[in-house]
Design a protein around this motif. Sequence first.
Motif, short mmCIF file in Angstrom:
data_model
loop_
_atom_site.label_atom_id
_atom_site.label_comp_id
_atom_site.label_asym_id
_atom_site.label_seq_id
_atom_site.Cartn_x
_atom_site.Cartn_y
_atom_site.Cartn_z
N THR A 261 -16.38 -7.64 3.96
CA THR A 261 -16.20 -8.66 2.91
C THR A 261 -16.65 -8.13 1.56
O THR A 261 -15.99 -8.33 0.52
N ILE A 262 -17.80 -7.46 1.55
CA ILE A 262 -18.32 -6.92 0.29
C ILE A 262 -17.36 -5.87 -0.27
O ILE A 262 -17.04 -5.83 -1.48
N VAL A 263 -16.88 -4.99 0.61
CA VAL A 263 -15.95 -3.95 0.14
C VAL A 263 -14.68 -4.57 -0.41
O VAL A 263 -14.13 -4.14 -1.44
N LYS A 264 -14.22 -5.61 0.32
CA LYS A 264 -13.01 -6.29 -0.13
C LYS A 264 -13.20 -6.90 -1.52
O LYS A 264 -12.32 -6.81 -2.40
N LYS A 265 -14.35 -7.52 -1.75
CA LYS A 265 -14.63 -8.12 -3.05
C LYS A 265 -14.69 -7.05 -4.14
O LYS A 265 -14.17 -7.23 -5.26
N LEU A 266 -15.34 -5.92 -3.81
CA LEU A 266 -15.44 -4.85 -4.81
C LEU A 266 -14.07 -4.28 -5.16
O LEU A 266 -13.77 -3.99 -6.32
N VAL A 267 -13.25 -4.10 -4.14
CA VAL A 267 -11.90 -3.59 -4.39
C VAL A 267 -11.10 -4.56 -5.26
O VAL A 267 -10.38 -4.18 -6.20
N THR A 268 -11.25 -5.83 -4.93
CA THR A 268 -10.54 -6.86 -5.71
C THR A 268 -10.98 -6.83 -7.17
O THR A 268 -10.15 -6.91 -8.11
N LYS A 269 -12.28 -6.75 -7.37
CA LYS A 269 -12.80 -6.71 -8.74
C LYS A 269 -12.30 -5.46 -9.47
O LYS A 269 -11.95 -5.50 -10.66
N ALA A 270 -12.27 -4.34 -8.73
CA ALA A 270 -11.81 -3.10 -9.37
C ALA A 270 -10.35 -3.22 -9.78
O ALA A 270 -9.94 -2.77 -10.87
N LEU A 271 -9.53 -3.81 -8.93
CA LEU A 271 -8.10 -3.99 -9.25
C LEU A 271 -7.92 -4.90 -10.46
O LEU A 271 -7.07 -4.65 -11.34
N ILE A 272 -8.71 -5.95 -10.48
CA ILE A 272 -8.61 -6.89 -11.63
C ILE A 272 -9.00 -6.18 -12.91
O ILE A 272 -8.36 -6.33 -13.96
N PHE A 273 -10.08 -5.38 -12.82
CA PHE A 273 -10.54 -4.67 -14.01
C PHE A 273 -9.48 -3.68 -14.50
O PHE A 273 -9.18 -3.59 -15.71
N VAL A 274 -8.84 -2.95 -13.60
CA VAL A 274 -7.80 -1.97 -13.99
C VAL A 274 -6.60 -2.69 -14.58
O VAL A 274 -6.00 -2.25 -15.59
N SER A 275 -6.21 -3.80 -14.00
CA SER A 275 -5.05 -4.55 -14.50
C SER A 275 -5.30 -5.05 -15.92
O SER A 275 -4.42 -4.96 -16.80
N ARG A 276 -6.46 -5.59 -16.16
CA ARG A 276 -6.79 -6.09 -17.50
C ARG A 276 -6.77 -4.95 -18.53
O ARG A 276 -6.31 -5.10 -19.67
N LYS A 277 -7.28 -3.78 -18.10
CA LYS A 277 -7.32 -2.65 -19.02
C LYS A 277 -5.92 -2.20 -19.39
O LYS A 277 -5.63 -1.86 -20.56
N ARG A 278 -5.02 -2.21 -18.45
CA ARG A 278 -3.63 -1.84 -18.73
C ARG A 278 -2.95 -2.85 -19.67
O ARG A 278 -2.20 -2.47 -20.58
N ILE A 279 -3.24 -4.10 -19.40
CA ILE A 279 -2.65 -5.13 -20.26
C ILE A 279 -3.15 -4.97 -21.70
O ILE A 279 -2.40 -5.07 -22.67
N ARG A 280 -4.40 -4.70 -21.86
CA ARG A 280 -4.95 -4.52 -23.20
C ARG A 280 -4.30 -3.32 -23.90
O ARG A 280 -4.01 -3.35 -25.09
#
Length: 290
Positions: free
Chosen positions: A265-284
């Motif tokens: 569960t923790i790994v899944k949350k971290l991966v999700t957060k990492a994906l969200i962070f990368v997506s936002r950076k691309r959008i910016r």
Amino acid sequence: MTIDNGNSSATVAATTIASSSRSAIPLAEKPRKFFGANFKRWQQRVFFLLTTLGMHKFTSEEPLVPAADMPDNEMFMIVEAGKQADFLCKGYILSALEDDLYNVYSAMNTLKELWDALEKKYKTEDACLKKFVVAKFLDYKMIDNKTLGTQVQELQLIFHDLIAEGMVMNEAFQVAAMIKKLPPSWRDFKNYLKHKSKEMKLEDLMIYLKIEEDNKTTVKKSRGNSTIMGANIVEETTPKSKKGGRGLLDRLRSRTKRNSRETATIVKKLVTKALIFVSRKRIRRRYKPT
């Protein structure tokens, strides 16, 4: 045997022989058939029978011979009584032989001749039996997987056979021999009996052995009951541990599985957060003003 004249003893003897020869033999006193073994025992039973009839003396004495000056009527009575007693005693002995032996010894003319022939034949064989009984006593050993009471009776029968064969077996020897032949598991009790300073009677030894055997039986039963109770306790406690929770191994497995799920569960949350962070950076980067 010569009977003198001059008194009434001859008449009394003849009357005794005649009356005893007419006596009926109780069925219980008749000896068993002799088949060629244990002659001495059979001979004692036959001798006892002849003794109850007052005829045992004829086995070792010659036939009655009246005196020459005895009146004819008394002489006739003595001779006939002697013949009748000899005939009856010989018949009693022959009837106690099995058929084959009866055919062999029925040709004997007198009781004494028959008696002496049997002794000459079978007393020699009994000498070999004595050696066999001695060897049986020397080889006899008590074992642990058989009740002590039964083995004590067997040893007492061997003692009886040795005594019957004319061997000296005093009480002290029987006590020492019985202690010596106790089973291996009785070693401590055997040493205890050996070191007793007071001389022990055979009857006292029987009592000691009986008490000790009962104690050993009681201890075995108590150990068996303890084992059964322990098994019952395990059976009773095992369901309770399952009811209130799982066993130690199950708890460890459960904890491992739970830790694995938490880690995933923790790994899944971290991966999700990492994906969200990368997506936002691309959008910016895409919509960054030039």
